[in-house]
Design a protein around this motif. Structure first.
Motif, mmCIF file in Angstrom:
data_model
loop_
_atom_site.group_PDB
_atom_site.id
_atom_site.type_symbol
_atom_site.label_atom_id
_atom_site.label_comp_id
_atom_site.label_asym_id
_atom_site.label_seq_id
_atom_site.Cartn_x
_atom_site.Cartn_y
_atom_site.Cartn_z
ATOM 1 N N LYS A 156 62.517 10.028 -18.232
ATOM 2 C CA LYS A 156 63.013 10.620 -19.481
ATOM 3 C C LYS A 156 64.392 10.067 -19.826
ATOM 4 O O LYS A 156 64.661 9.722 -20.973
ATOM 5 C CB LYS A 156 63.082 12.139 -19.342
ATOM 6 C CG LYS A 156 63.619 12.844 -20.549
ATOM 7 C CD LYS A 156 63.708 14.343 -20.288
ATOM 8 C CE LYS A 156 64.489 15.005 -21.399
ATOM 9 N NZ LYS A 156 64.886 16.353 -21.063
ATOM 10 N N ASP A 157 65.260 9.962 -18.830
ATOM 11 C CA ASP A 157 66.618 9.480 -19.060
ATOM 12 C C ASP A 157 66.680 7.992 -19.381
ATOM 13 O O ASP A 157 67.574 7.545 -20.091
ATOM 14 C CB ASP A 157 67.498 9.759 -17.842
ATOM 15 C CG ASP A 157 67.811 11.232 -17.671
ATOM 16 O OD1 ASP A 157 67.666 11.990 -18.661
ATOM 17 O OD2 ASP A 157 68.191 11.621 -16.558
ATOM 18 N N LYS A 158 65.732 7.214 -18.867
ATOM 19 C CA LYS A 158 65.771 5.750 -19.012
ATOM 20 C C LYS A 158 64.508 5.202 -19.683
ATOM 21 O O LYS A 158 64.103 4.076 -19.430
ATOM 22 C CB LYS A 158 65.919 5.097 -17.631
ATOM 23 C CG LYS A 158 67.204 5.424 -16.923
ATOM 24 C CD LYS A 158 68.335 4.655 -17.544
ATOM 25 C CE LYS A 158 69.593 4.839 -16.720
ATOM 26 N NZ LYS A 158 70.688 4.055 -17.244
ATOM 27 N N SER A 162 60.452 9.384 -11.120
ATOM 28 C CA SER A 162 60.168 10.777 -11.462
ATOM 29 C C SER A 162 60.196 10.962 -12.978
ATOM 30 O O SER A 162 60.742 10.132 -13.711
ATOM 31 C CB SER A 162 61.209 11.700 -10.819
ATOM 32 O OG SER A 162 62.462 11.505 -11.440
ATOM 33 N N VAL A 163 59.645 12.061 -13.429
ATOM 34 C CA VAL A 163 59.654 12.389 -14.850
ATOM 35 C C VAL A 163 61.090 12.440 -15.366
ATOM 36 O O VAL A 163 61.395 11.910 -16.440
ATOM 37 C CB VAL A 163 58.942 13.747 -15.118
ATOM 38 C CG1 VAL A 163 59.141 14.192 -16.551
ATOM 39 C CG2 VAL A 163 57.471 13.639 -14.790
ATOM 40 N N ALA A 164 61.979 13.044 -14.603
ATOM 41 C CA ALA A 164 63.370 13.177 -15.039
ATOM 42 C C ALA A 164 64.034 11.810 -15.221
ATOM 43 O O ALA A 164 64.713 11.571 -16.228
ATOM 44 C CB ALA A 164 64.154 14.011 -14.031
ATOM 45 N N VAL A 165 63.820 10.903 -14.279
ATOM 46 C CA VAL A 165 64.407 9.561 -14.390
ATOM 47 C C VAL A 165 63.779 8.811 -15.555
ATOM 48 O O VAL A 165 64.479 8.165 -16.340
ATOM 49 C CB VAL A 165 64.229 8.777 -13.067
ATOM 50 C CG1 VAL A 165 64.636 7.323 -13.233
ATOM 51 C CG2 VAL A 165 65.016 9.434 -11.947
ATOM 52 N N ARG A 218 55.596 13.556 -10.628
ATOM 53 C CA ARG A 218 56.166 14.903 -10.678
ATOM 54 C C ARG A 218 55.984 15.487 -9.282
ATOM 55 O O ARG A 218 54.869 15.521 -8.777
ATOM 56 C CB ARG A 218 55.466 15.767 -11.717
ATOM 57 C CG ARG A 218 56.077 17.178 -11.777
ATOM 58 C CD ARG A 218 55.423 18.068 -12.820
ATOM 59 N NE ARG A 218 55.785 17.617 -14.159
ATOM 60 C CZ ARG A 218 54.925 17.469 -15.171
ATOM 61 N NH1 ARG A 218 53.650 17.729 -15.013
ATOM 62 N NH2 ARG A 218 55.345 17.051 -16.348
ATOM 63 N N HIS A 219 57.087 15.883 -8.678
ATOM 64 C CA HIS A 219 57.076 16.408 -7.313
ATOM 65 C C HIS A 219 56.410 15.416 -6.351
ATOM 66 O O HIS A 219 55.650 15.796 -5.465
ATOM 67 C CB HIS A 219 56.378 17.766 -7.235
ATOM 68 C CG HIS A 219 56.956 18.773 -8.181
ATOM 69 N ND1 HIS A 219 58.251 19.261 -8.058
ATOM 70 C CD2 HIS A 219 56.438 19.370 -9.275
ATOM 71 C CE1 HIS A 219 58.484 20.123 -9.035
ATOM 72 N NE2 HIS A 219 57.403 20.210 -9.793
#
Length: 93
Positions: free
Chosen positions: A10-12, A5-8, A30-31
């Motif tokens: 971004k974090d890694k 996902s975008v969130a993962v 995304r979604h």
């Protein structure tokens, strides 16, 4: 191919960029729907690596061709010298 996902991503991001350098393709979603891919850039670093491997093979066959020093590489070639790196793990980032 990994899908994150975008969130993962971004974090890694450094980890996924490293995987891309190693030849892995990462799908960013995304979604649950794909929106982008991260993959290894094609170009001069790959050319340099291919050349270096071919020259090393030739050196082995010819028994004694000299290796290029860092100064010679920079003087004679307009491509970056490849960096030999091992595969790293997510915890390293």
């Amino acid at each position: 191919m990994q899908s994150v996902s975008v969130a993962v991503a971004k974090d890694k991001l450094p980890f996924y960029l490293h995987l891309a350098e190693q030849g892995e393709t990462i799908e960013i979603t995304r979604h649950g729907k794909p929106i982008a891919f991260i993959s290894k850039a094609q170009g001069s670093a790959e050319t340099a690596s291919s050349f270096e491997l071919a020259y090393q093979k030739l050196r082995t066959q010819m028994n004694g061709l000299p290796a290029f020093s860092e100064e010679e590489w920079e003087k004679y070639f307009d491509i970056p010298r490849p960096i030999q790196q091992g595969l790293r793990h997510e915890e390293d980032f």
